[in-house]
Motif scaffolding. Structure first.
Motif, PDB file in Angstrom:
ATOM      1  N   GLU A 198      39.082  41.487  33.956  1.00 31.15           N
ATOM      2  CA  GLU A 198      39.743  40.439  34.398  1.00 31.15           C
ATOM      3  C   GLU A 198      38.183  39.283  34.468  1.00 31.15           C
ATOM      4  OE1 GLU A 198      42.964  39.855  36.474  1.00 31.15           O
ATOM      5  OE2 GLU A 198      44.426  41.326  35.297  1.00 31.15           O
ATOM      6  N   GLU A 199      37.310  39.927  35.470  1.00 26.26           N
ATOM      7  CA  GLU A 199      35.794  38.853  36.039  1.00 26.26           C
ATOM      8  C   GLU A 199      35.920  38.859  34.859  1.00 26.26           C
ATOM      9  OE1 GLU A 199      34.590  41.269  39.281  1.00 26.26           O
ATOM     10  OE2 GLU A 199      36.897  41.612  40.723  1.00 26.26           O
ATOM     11  N   LEU A 200      35.373  39.749  33.632  1.00 21.79           N
ATOM     12  CA  LEU A 200      33.989  39.799  33.059  1.00 21.79           C
ATOM     13  C   LEU A 200      34.765  39.179  31.572  1.00 21.79           C
ATOM     14  CD1 LEU A 200      33.054  43.190  33.283  1.00 21.79           C
ATOM     15  CD2 LEU A 200      31.982  41.447  33.985  1.00 21.79           C
ATOM     16  N   ALA A 201      35.780  39.273  31.493  1.00 18.55           N
ATOM     17  CA  ALA A 201      36.561  38.124  30.725  1.00 18.55           C
ATOM     18  C   ALA A 201      36.478  39.032  29.154  1.00 18.55           C
ATOM     19  CB  ALA A 201      36.517  36.629  30.548  1.00 18.55           C
ATOM     20  N   VAL A 202      36.526  40.165  29.603  1.00 20.99           N
ATOM     21  CA  VAL A 202      36.265  41.885  28.502  1.00 20.99           C
ATOM     22  C   VAL A 202      37.025  42.741  28.387  1.00 20.99           C
ATOM     23  CG1 VAL A 202      34.134  41.940  29.492  1.00 20.99           C
ATOM     24  CG2 VAL A 202      34.598  42.271  26.618  1.00 20.99           C
ATOM     25  N   LYS A 203      37.445  43.145  27.424  1.00 25.17           N
ATOM     26  CA  LYS A 203      38.224  44.268  27.432  1.00 25.17           C
ATOM     27  C   LYS A 203      36.774  45.447  27.466  1.00 25.17           C
ATOM     28  CE  LYS A 203      42.466  43.926  27.855  1.00 25.17           C
ATOM     29  NZ  LYS A 203      42.867  44.596  29.167  1.00 25.17           N
ATOM     30  N   LEU A 204      36.724  46.699  28.577  1.00 21.71           N
ATOM     31  CA  LEU A 204      35.888  47.411  28.781  1.00 21.71           C
ATOM     32  C   LEU A 204      36.272  48.696  27.708  1.00 21.71           C
ATOM     33  CD1 LEU A 204      35.076  46.532  31.970  1.00 21.71           C
ATOM     34  CD2 LEU A 204      33.584  46.474  29.947  1.00 21.71           C
ATOM     35  N   PHE A 205      37.224  48.530  27.659  1.00 25.60           N
ATOM     36  CA  PHE A 205      38.340  49.830  27.371  1.00 25.60           C
ATOM     37  C   PHE A 205      39.547  49.624  26.457  1.00 25.60           C
ATOM     38  CE2 PHE A 205      36.646  51.709  31.154  1.00 25.60           C
ATOM     39  CZ  PHE A 205      36.056  53.108  30.940  1.00 25.60           C
ATOM     40  N   ASP A 206      39.244  50.618  25.138  1.00 30.00           N
ATOM     41  CA  ASP A 206      40.502  50.648  24.142  1.00 30.00           C
ATOM     42  C   ASP A 206      41.385  52.132  24.923  1.00 30.00           C
ATOM     43  OD1 ASP A 206      42.090  51.295  22.000  1.00 30.00           O
ATOM     44  OD2 ASP A 206      40.486  51.323  20.543  1.00 30.00           O
ATOM     45  N   ALA A 262      31.604  46.328  24.456  1.00 23.47           N
ATOM     46  CA  ALA A 262      31.648  45.700  25.349  1.00 23.47           C
ATOM     47  C   ALA A 262      31.380  46.550  26.119  1.00 23.47           C
ATOM     48  CB  ALA A 262      32.474  44.216  26.153  1.00 23.47           C
ATOM     49  N   GLY A 263      32.340  47.803  26.430  1.00 22.09           N
ATOM     50  CA  GLY A 263      31.365  48.636  27.446  1.00 22.09           C
ATOM     51  C   GLY A 263      31.097  49.356  27.607  1.00 22.09           C
ATOM     52  N   GLU A 264      30.388  49.307  26.412  1.00 23.90           N
ATOM     53  CA  GLU A 264      29.387  50.274  25.771  1.00 23.90           C
ATOM     54  C   GLU A 264      27.818  49.720  26.894  1.00 23.90           C
ATOM     55  OE1 GLU A 264      29.034  51.556  22.001  1.00 23.90           O
ATOM     56  OE2 GLU A 264      30.581  52.621  21.772  1.00 23.90           O
ATOM     57  N   PHE A 265      28.161  48.254  26.261  1.00 21.22           N
ATOM     58  CA  PHE A 265      26.584  47.658  26.309  1.00 21.22           C
ATOM     59  C   PHE A 265      26.943  47.428  28.184  1.00 21.22           C
ATOM     60  CE2 PHE A 265      25.575  43.531  28.069  1.00 21.22           C
ATOM     61  CZ  PHE A 265      24.310  43.513  27.058  1.00 21.22           C
ATOM     62  N   TYR A 266      28.249  47.020  29.244  1.00 21.93           N
ATOM     63  CA  TYR A 266      27.883  46.908  30.038  1.00 21.93           C
ATOM     64  C   TYR A 266      27.966  48.537  30.837  1.00 21.93           C
ATOM     65  CZ  TYR A 266      30.114  45.416  33.982  1.00 21.93           C
ATOM     66  OH  TYR A 266      30.252  44.945  35.911  1.00 21.93           O
ATOM     67  N   PHE A 267      28.377  49.352  29.820  1.00 15.68           N
ATOM     68  CA  PHE A 267      27.872  50.616  30.632  1.00 15.68           C
ATOM     69  C   PHE A 267      26.365  51.063  30.716  1.00 15.68           C
ATOM     70  CE2 PHE A 267      27.121  55.401  29.935  1.00 15.68           C
ATOM     71  CZ  PHE A 267      27.700  56.046  31.567  1.00 15.68           C
ATOM     72  N   LYS A 268      25.836  51.136  29.570  1.00 13.33           N
ATOM     73  CA  LYS A 268      24.043  51.128  29.615  1.00 13.33           C
ATOM     74  C   LYS A 268      23.664  49.882  30.792  1.00 13.33           C
ATOM     75  CE  LYS A 268      23.537  52.542  25.069  1.00 13.33           C
ATOM     76  NZ  LYS A 268      23.375  51.665  23.076  1.00 13.33           N
TER      77      LYS A 268
END
Length: 75
Positions: free
Chosen positions: A41-49, A60-66
């Motif tokens: 919610e804070e990032l306004a993006v889903k990190l996981f399917d 987006a989750g892959e990018f954020y994890f890296k």
């Protein structure tokens, strides 16, 4: 200090599940899930399917994890 939500996210990626992250962090699975939901919610993006048995990172989750795993030095 690294935000707990980010630690929970990284632990989930590393263990491959919310329950695995919960065991690693000695928390309940629901606590981990709730914190990751707040992070999304804070990032306004889903990190996981979450449509499969195990959660899978979105692009987006892959990018954020890296980005975040290079700054993380916890546990």
């Amino acid at each position: 200090m690294l935000d707990k939500k980010i630690e929970f996210f990284i632990a989930t990626v590393e263990t491959g599940s919310f329950s695995g992250a919960a065991r690693k962090l000695m928390l309940s699975q629901s606590a981990v899930s709730q914190q990751i939901n707040l992070l999304e919610e804070e990032l306004a993006v889903k990190l996981f399917d979450r449509s499969n048995y195990r959660p899978r990172l979105t692009r987006a989750g892959e990018f954020y994890f890296k980005k975040m795993s290079g700054t993380c030095c916890y546990l």
